[in-house]
Design a protein around this motif. Structure first.
Motif, PDB file in Angstrom:
ATOM      1  N   VAL A   1       4.305  21.442  43.507  1.00  0.00           N
ATOM      2  CA  VAL A   1       3.504  20.441  42.815  1.00  0.00           C
ATOM      3  C   VAL A   1       3.928  20.522  41.352  1.00  0.00           C
ATOM      4  CG1 VAL A   1       1.181  19.713  42.164  1.00  0.00           C
ATOM      5  CG2 VAL A   1       1.583  20.732  44.424  1.00  0.00           C
ATOM      6  N   THR A   2       4.664  19.496  40.898  1.00  0.00           N
ATOM      7  CA  THR A   2       5.172  19.517  39.524  1.00  0.00           C
ATOM      8  C   THR A   2       4.532  18.404  38.695  1.00  0.00           C
ATOM      9  OG1 THR A   2       7.022  18.016  39.949  1.00  0.00           O
ATOM     10  CG2 THR A   2       7.410  20.369  40.357  1.00  0.00           C
ATOM     11  N   GLN A   3       4.555  18.594  37.389  1.00  0.00           N
ATOM     12  CA  GLN A   3       4.017  17.594  36.468  1.00  0.00           C
ATOM     13  C   GLN A   3       4.806  16.296  36.597  1.00  0.00           C
ATOM     14  OE1 GLN A   3       5.642  16.396  33.436  1.00  0.00           O
ATOM     15  NE2 GLN A   3       3.886  15.073  33.024  1.00  0.00           N
ATOM     16  N   GLN A   4       6.116  16.392  36.808  1.00  0.00           N
ATOM     17  CA  GLN A   4       6.941  15.190  36.934  1.00  0.00           C
ATOM     18  C   GLN A   4       6.563  14.384  38.170  1.00  0.00           C
ATOM     19  OE1 GLN A   4      10.802  17.151  36.730  1.00  0.00           O
ATOM     20  NE2 GLN A   4      11.158  16.170  34.725  1.00  0.00           N
ATOM     21  N   ARG A   5       6.393  15.054  39.293  1.00  0.00           N
ATOM     22  CA  ARG A   5       5.992  14.355  40.520  1.00  0.00           C
ATOM     23  C   ARG A   5       4.628  13.700  40.355  1.00  0.00           C
ATOM     24  NH1 ARG A   5       8.099  18.803  44.987  1.00  0.00           N
ATOM     25  NH2 ARG A   5      10.245  18.043  45.017  1.00  0.00           N
ATOM     26  N   GLU A   6       3.709  14.417  39.720  1.00  0.00           N
ATOM     27  CA  GLU A   6       2.383  13.853  39.500  1.00  0.00           C
ATOM     28  C   GLU A   6       2.438  12.644  38.584  1.00  0.00           C
ATOM     29  OE1 GLU A   6      -0.161  17.001  38.142  1.00  0.00           O
ATOM     30  OE2 GLU A   6      -0.471  17.758  40.171  1.00  0.00           O
ATOM     31  N   ALA A   7       3.277  12.692  37.549  1.00  0.00           N
ATOM     32  CA  ALA A   7       3.398  11.564  36.615  1.00  0.00           C
ATOM     33  C   ALA A   7       3.942  10.328  37.328  1.00  0.00           C
ATOM     34  CB  ALA A   7       4.291  11.944  35.438  1.00  0.00           C
ATOM     35  N   VAL A   8       4.957  10.509  38.179  1.00  0.00           N
ATOM     36  CA  VAL A   8       5.519   9.387  38.938  1.00  0.00           C
ATOM     37  C   VAL A   8       4.459   8.816  39.875  1.00  0.00           C
ATOM     38  CG1 VAL A   8       7.222   8.729  40.681  1.00  0.00           C
ATOM     39  CG2 VAL A   8       7.909  10.206  38.777  1.00  0.00           C
ATOM     40  N   ALA A   9       3.789   9.686  40.605  1.00  0.00           N
ATOM     41  CA  ALA A   9       2.761   9.241  41.547  1.00  0.00           C
ATOM     42  C   ALA A   9       1.637   8.514  40.825  1.00  0.00           C
ATOM     43  CB  ALA A   9       2.212  10.429  42.336  1.00  0.00           C
ATOM     44  N   ASP A  10       1.257   8.999  39.643  1.00  0.00           N
ATOM     45  CA  ASP A  10       0.182   8.365  38.887  1.00  0.00           C
ATOM     46  C   ASP A  10       0.546   6.940  38.490  1.00  0.00           C
ATOM     47  OD1 ASP A  10      -2.421   8.460  37.656  1.00  0.00           O
ATOM     48  OD2 ASP A  10      -1.383   8.533  35.729  1.00  0.00           O
ATOM     49  N   VAL A  11       1.796   6.714  38.096  1.00  0.00           N
ATOM     50  CA  VAL A  11       2.246   5.359  37.756  1.00  0.00           C
ATOM     51  C   VAL A  11       2.112   4.450  38.981  1.00  0.00           C
ATOM     52  CG1 VAL A  11       4.282   3.953  37.205  1.00  0.00           C
ATOM     53  CG2 VAL A  11       3.769   5.985  35.846  1.00  0.00           C
ATOM     54  N   VAL A  12       2.550   4.938  40.119  1.00  0.00           N
ATOM     55  CA  VAL A  12       2.507   4.129  41.344  1.00  0.00           C
ATOM     56  C   VAL A  12       1.065   3.858  41.766  1.00  0.00           C
ATOM     57  CG1 VAL A  12       3.155   4.044  43.781  1.00  0.00           C
ATOM     58  CG2 VAL A  12       4.756   4.962  42.102  1.00  0.00           C
ATOM     59  N   PHE A  13       0.228   4.897  41.760  1.00  0.00           N
ATOM     60  CA  PHE A  13      -1.161   4.728  42.191  1.00  0.00           C
ATOM     61  C   PHE A  13      -1.968   3.857  41.228  1.00  0.00           C
ATOM     62  CE2 PHE A  13      -0.746   9.059  44.414  1.00  0.00           C
ATOM     63  CZ  PHE A  13      -0.334   8.464  45.601  1.00  0.00           C
ATOM     64  N   SER A  14      -1.540   3.762  39.975  1.00  0.00           N
ATOM     65  CA  SER A  14      -2.243   2.963  38.978  1.00  0.00           C
ATOM     66  C   SER A  14      -1.787   1.502  38.970  1.00  0.00           C
ATOM     67  CB  SER A  14      -2.042   3.560  37.587  1.00  0.00           C
ATOM     68  OG  SER A  14      -2.549   4.878  37.550  1.00  0.00           O
ATOM     69  N   ALA A  15      -0.724   1.203  39.680  1.00  0.00           N
ATOM     70  CA  ALA A  15      -0.142  -0.141  39.664  1.00  0.00           C
ATOM     71  C   ALA A  15      -0.884  -1.067  40.629  1.00  0.00           C
ATOM     72  CB  ALA A  15       1.332  -0.086  40.039  1.00  0.00           C
ATOM     73  N   THR A  16      -0.809  -2.356  40.319  1.00  0.00           N
ATOM     74  CA  THR A  16      -1.419  -3.348  41.202  1.00  0.00           C
ATOM     75  C   THR A  16      -0.377  -4.146  41.968  1.00  0.00           C
ATOM     76  OG1 THR A  16      -1.476  -4.947  39.402  1.00  0.00           O
ATOM     77  CG2 THR A  16      -3.466  -3.626  39.750  1.00  0.00           C
ATOM     78  N   GLY A  17       0.896  -3.953  41.643  1.00  0.00           N
ATOM     79  CA  GLY A  17       1.933  -4.746  42.288  1.00  0.00           C
ATOM     80  C   GLY A  17       2.968  -3.903  42.989  1.00  0.00           C
ATOM     81  N   HIS A  18       4.136  -4.492  43.175  1.00  0.00           N
ATOM     82  CA  HIS A  18       5.251  -3.869  43.863  1.00  0.00           C
ATOM     83  C   HIS A  18       6.234  -3.387  42.805  1.00  0.00           C
ATOM     84  CE1 HIS A  18       3.507  -6.983  46.451  1.00  0.00           C
ATOM     85  NE2 HIS A  18       3.711  -6.117  47.424  1.00  0.00           N
ATOM     86  N   LEU A  19       6.391  -2.083  42.667  1.00  0.00           N
ATOM     87  CA  LEU A  19       7.197  -1.509  41.594  1.00  0.00           C
ATOM     88  C   LEU A  19       8.593  -1.131  42.059  1.00  0.00           C
ATOM     89  CD1 LEU A  19       4.606   0.996  40.080  1.00  0.00           C
ATOM     90  CD2 LEU A  19       5.152  -1.308  39.265  1.00  0.00           C
ATOM     91  N   SER A  20       9.576  -1.396  41.215  1.00  0.00           N
ATOM     92  CA  SER A  20      10.927  -0.876  41.434  1.00  0.00           C
ATOM     93  C   SER A  20      11.025   0.469  40.722  1.00  0.00           C
ATOM     94  CB  SER A  20      11.962  -1.842  40.850  1.00  0.00           C
ATOM     95  OG  SER A  20      11.850  -1.875  39.433  1.00  0.00           O
ATOM     96  N   VAL A  21      12.088   1.208  40.975  1.00  0.00           N
ATOM     97  CA  VAL A  21      12.309   2.469  40.274  1.00  0.00           C
ATOM     98  C   VAL A  21      12.426   2.209  38.776  1.00  0.00           C
ATOM     99  CG1 VAL A  21      13.987   4.336  39.925  1.00  0.00           C
ATOM    100  CG2 VAL A  21      13.235   3.744  42.230  1.00  0.00           C
ATOM    101  N   GLU A  22      13.053   1.086  38.398  1.00  0.00           N
ATOM    102  CA  GLU A  22      13.173   0.734  36.981  1.00  0.00           C
ATOM    103  C   GLU A  22      11.798   0.479  36.364  1.00  0.00           C
ATOM    104  OE1 GLU A  22      15.279  -0.395  39.353  1.00  0.00           O
ATOM    105  OE2 GLU A  22      16.959   0.807  38.619  1.00  0.00           O
ATOM    106  N   ASP A  23      10.910  -0.191  37.110  1.00  0.00           N
ATOM    107  CA  ASP A  23       9.539  -0.417  36.622  1.00  0.00           C
ATOM    108  C   ASP A  23       8.828   0.916  36.393  1.00  0.00           C
ATOM    109  OD1 ASP A  23       9.869  -3.207  36.904  1.00  0.00           O
ATOM    110  OD2 ASP A  23       9.021  -3.188  38.942  1.00  0.00           O
ATOM    111  N   ILE A  24       9.001   1.834  37.323  1.00  0.00           N
ATOM    112  CA  ILE A  24       8.360   3.148  37.227  1.00  0.00           C
ATOM    113  C   ILE A  24       8.911   3.904  36.025  1.00  0.00           C
ATOM    114  CG2 ILE A  24       8.043   5.385  38.374  1.00  0.00           C
ATOM    115  CD1 ILE A  24       8.230   3.721  41.067  1.00  0.00           C
ATOM    116  N   GLU A  25      10.230   3.883  35.875  1.00  0.00           N
ATOM    117  CA  GLU A  25      10.869   4.568  34.747  1.00  0.00           C
ATOM    118  C   GLU A  25      10.367   3.996  33.412  1.00  0.00           C
ATOM    119  OE1 GLU A  25      15.361   5.926  33.565  1.00  0.00           O
ATOM    120  OE2 GLU A  25      15.086   3.838  34.182  1.00  0.00           O
TER     121      GLU A  25
END
Length: 161
Positions: free
Chosen positions: A19-43
Motif C-alpha cells: 500500500v503506497t502513497q502513489q497508488r493511493e493518490a492515483v486511486a483517489d483521482v479515479v474515485f473522485s472523478a465523474t467521467g471516463h479518465l485516460s492515463v493522461e487525464d489522471i497524470e
C-alpha cells in the motif's frame, strides 16, 4: 481522500501488494472523478495536486484497480483506454460514443437490463455483467454537418453494373 480508498487498501493487502502513497493518490483521482479518465487525464490531475507520479506507475496502478473490480476499463476506439470507477451516480449504465468528437454519453435503460435477463434465462445463463457501447454521431456533430461515410467492402455484384 475518497472513502473508497479503504476498499483499495484492503484489496492490496489481500493480494500481498504494498500500500503506497502513489497508488493511493492515483486511486483517489479515479474515485473522485465523474467521467471516463485516460492515463493522461489522471497524470494531469495528479500534477494539479502537486503529485509527480510517472506514467508507468499510473498504468500499473490502473491494472491493479481494474483487477480489483473497483474500476472498469473502456476502449472507445480512440487509441487509448479510459477508466471509470464503479461507484458513480449510474452504477448500471450504457454508453453512446461519438466517432467524430469522442464524446461519451451515459444512459440507463431498463429495457436493456430486461433484455439481458430474458436472454440469459432463455439460455440458462447466469450473467455477472454486461457492456453496451453504441458508436455513431452525437447530435452536436450531426448539427455541424458531420456525416458518416461507409468505408467497408463493396459487393462484387455492384462492380458489374
Amino acid at each position: 481522500m475518497s472513502p473508497y480508498i479503504n476498499l483499495f487498501r484492503r484489496y492490496l493487502r489481500e493480494q500481498g501488494l504494498p500500500v503506497t502513497q502513489q497508488r493511493e493518490a492515483v486511486a483517489d483521482v479515479v474515485f473522485s472523478a465523474t467521467g471516463h479518465l485516460s492515463v493522461e487525464d489522471i497524470e494531469s490531475a495528479l500534477k494539479d495536486h502537486g503529485e509527480r507520479i510517472g506514467k508507468a506507475t499510473i498504468y500499473r496502478t490502473m491494472e491493479i484497480l481494474v483487477r480489483s473490480g473497483l474500476v472498469e476499463e473502456h476502449d472507445f476506439g480512440e487509441g487509448f483506454k479510459r477508466y471509470e470507477h464503479l461507484f458513480g451516480q449510474q452504477p448500471v449504465h450504457e454508453h453512446l460514443i461519438c466517432t467524430s468528437c469522442s464524446r461519451v454519453i451515459e444512459f440507463q435503460s431498463p429495457d436493456v437490463v430486461r433484455l439481458q435477463e430474458e436472454t440469459a434465462r432463455r439460455h440458462g445463463f447466469l450473467p455477472t455483467r454486461h457492456r453496451l457501447e453504441i458508436y455513431g454521431l452525437c447530435a452536436d456533430c450531426q448539427a455541424r454537418g458531420v456525416t458518416v461515410s461507409y468505408a467497408g467492402l463493396t459487393c462484387p455484384v455492384d462492380l458489374l453494373n
